[in-house]
Design an enzyme around this catalytic site. Structure first.
Site, PDB file in Angstrom:
ATOM      1  N   LYS A  87       0.949  -1.272   0.025  1.00 50.02           N
ATOM      2  CA  LYS A  87      -0.129   0.065  -0.022  1.00 50.02           C
ATOM      3  C   LYS A  87       0.875   1.249   0.016  1.00 50.02           C
ATOM      4  CE  LYS A  87      -4.417  -1.652   1.048  1.00 50.02           C
ATOM      5  NZ  LYS A  87      -5.588  -1.843   1.795  1.00 50.02           N
ATOM      6  N   LYS A  95      -5.111  -9.690  -6.653  1.00 54.20           N
ATOM      7  CA  LYS A  95      -6.399  -9.732  -5.885  1.00 54.20           C
ATOM      8  C   LYS A  95      -7.251  -8.882  -6.217  1.00 54.20           C
ATOM      9  CE  LYS A  95      -6.379  -7.547  -1.637  1.00 54.20           C
ATOM     10  NZ  LYS A  95      -7.155  -7.299  -0.464  1.00 54.20           N
ATOM     11  N   LYS A 108     -10.585  -2.895  -3.801  1.00 54.28           N
ATOM     12  CA  LYS A 108     -11.528  -1.803  -4.047  1.00 54.28           C
ATOM     13  C   LYS A 108     -10.633  -0.749  -4.690  1.00 54.28           C
ATOM     14  CE  LYS A 108     -13.404  -2.413   0.585  1.00 54.28           C
ATOM     15  NZ  LYS A 108     -12.625  -2.240   1.777  1.00 54.28           N
TER      16      LYS A 108
HETATM   17  N1  AQP Z   1     -10.078 -10.305  -3.272  1.00 56.10           N
HETATM   18  C1  AQP Z   1     -10.428 -10.777  -1.840  1.00 56.10           C
HETATM   19  N2  AQP Z   1     -10.774 -11.975  -1.761  1.00 56.10           N
HETATM   20  C2  AQP Z   1     -10.942 -12.463  -0.612  1.00 56.10           C
HETATM   21  N3  AQP Z   1     -11.124 -11.742   0.426  1.00 56.10           N
HETATM   22  C3  AQP Z   1     -10.881 -10.309   0.376  1.00 56.10           C
HETATM   23  N4  AQP Z   1     -11.086  -9.404   1.237  1.00 56.10           N
HETATM   24  C4  AQP Z   1     -10.470  -8.266   0.772  1.00 56.10           C
HETATM   25  N5  AQP Z   1     -10.235  -8.430  -0.626  1.00 56.10           N
HETATM   26  C5  AQP Z   1     -10.476  -9.917  -0.837  1.00 56.10           C
HETATM   27  C6  AQP Z   1     -11.523  -9.588   2.793  1.00 56.10           C
HETATM   28  O1  AQP Z   1     -12.401  -8.598   2.923  1.00 56.10           O
HETATM   29  C7  AQP Z   1     -12.322  -8.178   4.355  1.00 56.10           C
HETATM   30  C8  AQP Z   1     -12.554  -6.729   4.309  1.00 56.10           C
HETATM   31  O2  AQP Z   1     -11.378  -6.138   3.565  1.00 56.10           O
HETATM   32  P1  AQP Z   1     -10.993  -4.786   4.106  1.00 56.10           P
HETATM   33  O3  AQP Z   1     -11.938  -3.684   3.494  1.00 56.10           O
HETATM   34  O4  AQP Z   1     -10.556  -4.708   5.432  1.00 56.10           O
HETATM   35  O5  AQP Z   1      -9.833  -4.504   3.400  1.00 56.10           O
HETATM   36  P2  AQP Z   1      -8.834  -4.832   2.159  1.00 56.10           P
HETATM   37  O6  AQP Z   1      -8.497  -6.315   2.347  1.00 56.10           O
HETATM   38  O7  AQP Z   1      -7.593  -3.705   1.899  1.00 56.10           O
HETATM   39  O8  AQP Z   1      -9.612  -4.933   0.744  1.00 56.10           O
HETATM   40  P3  AQP Z   1      -9.413  -4.495  -0.558  1.00 56.10           P
HETATM   41  O9  AQP Z   1     -10.693  -4.421  -1.310  1.00 56.10           O
HETATM   42  O10 AQP Z   1      -8.362  -5.420  -1.105  1.00 56.10           O
HETATM   43  O11 AQP Z   1      -9.020  -2.966  -0.409  1.00 56.10           O
HETATM   44  P4  AQP Z   1      -7.754  -1.903  -1.067  1.00 56.10           P
HETATM   45  O12 AQP Z   1      -7.837  -1.924  -2.514  1.00 56.10           O
HETATM   46  O13 AQP Z   1      -7.675  -1.087  -0.107  1.00 56.10           O
HETATM   47  O14 AQP Z   1      -6.640  -3.159  -0.870  1.00 56.10           O
HETATM   48  C9  AQP Z   1     -11.175  -8.673   4.977  1.00 56.10           C
HETATM   49  O15 AQP Z   1     -11.487  -9.974   5.292  1.00 56.10           O
HETATM   50  C10 AQP Z   1     -10.342  -9.300   3.448  1.00 56.10           C
HETATM   51  O16 AQP Z   1      -9.534 -10.267   3.857  1.00 56.10           O
END
Ligand code: AQP
Length: 353
Positions: free
Chosen positions: A116, A208, A211
């Site tokens: 990040k 992955k 968002k």
């Molecule tokens: N691609 C994924 N597959 C399975 N699980 C996922 N999670 C996130 N992406 C995937 C799970 O969703 C929960 C909430 O995630 P979060 O909002 O706390 O943050 P994150 O993991 O940083 O989500 P993103 O979507 O990947 O955001 P960015 O783009 O900011 O990095 C967690 O349980 C996570 O494991």
């Protein structure tokens, strides 16, 4: 509070663009946990969200959107505790104490910070660096025993276990002197699994689904309508071979593996079960079935989210009620932690821990 065998905690960041990975890897599993003998706490982790800049004009809406997704997916706010993190001050308080327990070397190994922060690490917020310590505080303020998350959170949960272990060890004398058992903080069990523990981008099966991906076609958003879902699945990257007849044949085929995994998770089946129906099929056929299944499962969810979002007063009332119930669990833990650490504090514990 009724006595439960397990205490489940998990959270989702209100950073916009809630997607299929968040749903299958986390929220859908939060709903399933309600069938266990467990008190479940599901948190909209807004303190985590601001580790990267969030537009204040949009953040409230994003917090309500995640809450709406929880409720629309089937989390029952009477059975589970649904709240946003910033309404319960014990998260930030315990995080500071854990900042003094965690070691720099441990945080330096966190791969999510490296991803990040990117190349401009000097310019990343201190909060982004300390994020996993706050996550440990989120979990341990409730002395949670089980945490359902996607695979990307595995390393952070290992850190939570290390922090709990070091606290128990560093303060063992004081923990005993205050009449607590040896393991004041539990060594939390991560619950990572199922066919969608790591949902990948629809544009690149090695990345992955996330968002923050600039391409909206890389993810299915929970608020996408049937047309958008259909278009994104049809455009999803694939390879030229037909589907194999068993899961072992998906190895080395990341895009095929991802689409079959999504299908399996939506259908509550395994990859092998899906392939027993679609082994040998071309992607054009399989994608048609996936569109039908995804629309069947996701369109009602998106519609219910929109209905809930249109009534922010109801969502805010759910969050306020959840925050009061969460604080009733976290406050006595923090009282006990302050006694263990040796702070002078006002008044006796509200409850015994
Ligand atoms: N691609 C994924 N597959 C399975 N699980 C996922 N999670 C996130 N992406 C995937 C799970 O969703 C929960 C909430 O995630 P979060 O909002 O706390 O943050 P994150 O993991 O940083 O989500 P993103 O979507 O990947 O955001 P960015 O783009 O900011 O990095 C967690 O349980 C996570 O494991």
């Amino acid at each position: 509070m009724a006595a439960f065998n397990e205490l489940v905690f998990s959270g989702v960041q209100p950073t916009g663009n809630l997607h299929l990975g968040n749903y299958l890897g986390a929220i859908k599993r939060f709903v399933e946990m309600q069938a266990r003998d467990a008190q479940c706490l599901y948190c909209v982790v807004d303190l985590h969200a601001i580790t990267l800049w969030q537009d204040p004009a949009e953040l409230k809406g994003q917090i309500r959107e995640v809450t709406a997704a929880f409720l629309a997916a089937g989390i029952d706010p009477a059975r589970s505790i649904v709240f946003n993190q910033s309404q319960v001050p014990q998260h930030a308080e315990l995080a500071w104490i854990f900042n003094c327990v965690a070691r720099l070397g441990w945080l330096n190994r966190m791969t999510q910070f490296k991803d990040k922060a990117g190349k401009d690490r000097e310019n990343a917020s201190v909060g982004l660096y300390a994020y996993p310590v706050l996550m440990a505080a989120d979990i341990l303020a409730y002395r949670a025993t089980h945490v359902p998350v996607g695979e990307d959170q595995k390393q952070h949960l290992e850190l939570t276990r290390d922090i709990a272990g070091k606290f128990n060890n560093d303060f063992s004398g004081s923990i005993a002197a205050h009449g607590h058992g040896e393991d004041f903080f539990p060594i939390t069990e991560p619950l990572i699994g199922g066919p969608a523990a790591r949902v990948m981008s629809l544009r690149d099966g090695t990345k992955k689904m996330s968002k923050s991906d600039p391409s909206d076609n890389s993810r299915i958003n929970l608020t996408d309508d049937a047309d958008a879902i259909a278009q994104k699945v049809r455009k999803a990257k694939t390879d030229p071979e037909p589907l194999p007849s068993e899961a072992a044949g998906l190895s080395g085929r990341p895009e095929a593996d991802n689409l079959v995994g999504i299908f399996a998770a939506l259908k509550d089946a395994t990859r092998d079960e899906v392939l027993s129906d679609y082994g040998g099929a071309q992607f054009s056929v399989f994608k048609g079935a996936l569109v039908e299944l995804a629309v069947e499962k996701l369109a009602p969810l998106g519609a219910e989210m929109k209905r809930l979002i249109a009534d922010p007063a109801h969502i805010d009332a759910v969050l306020a009620d959840g925050a009061a119930r969460a604080e009733a669990i976290a406050a006595p833990t923090l009282d006990a932690v302050k006694d263990i650490v040796g702070f002078v504090r006002k008044g006796p514990s509200l409850r015994s821990v």
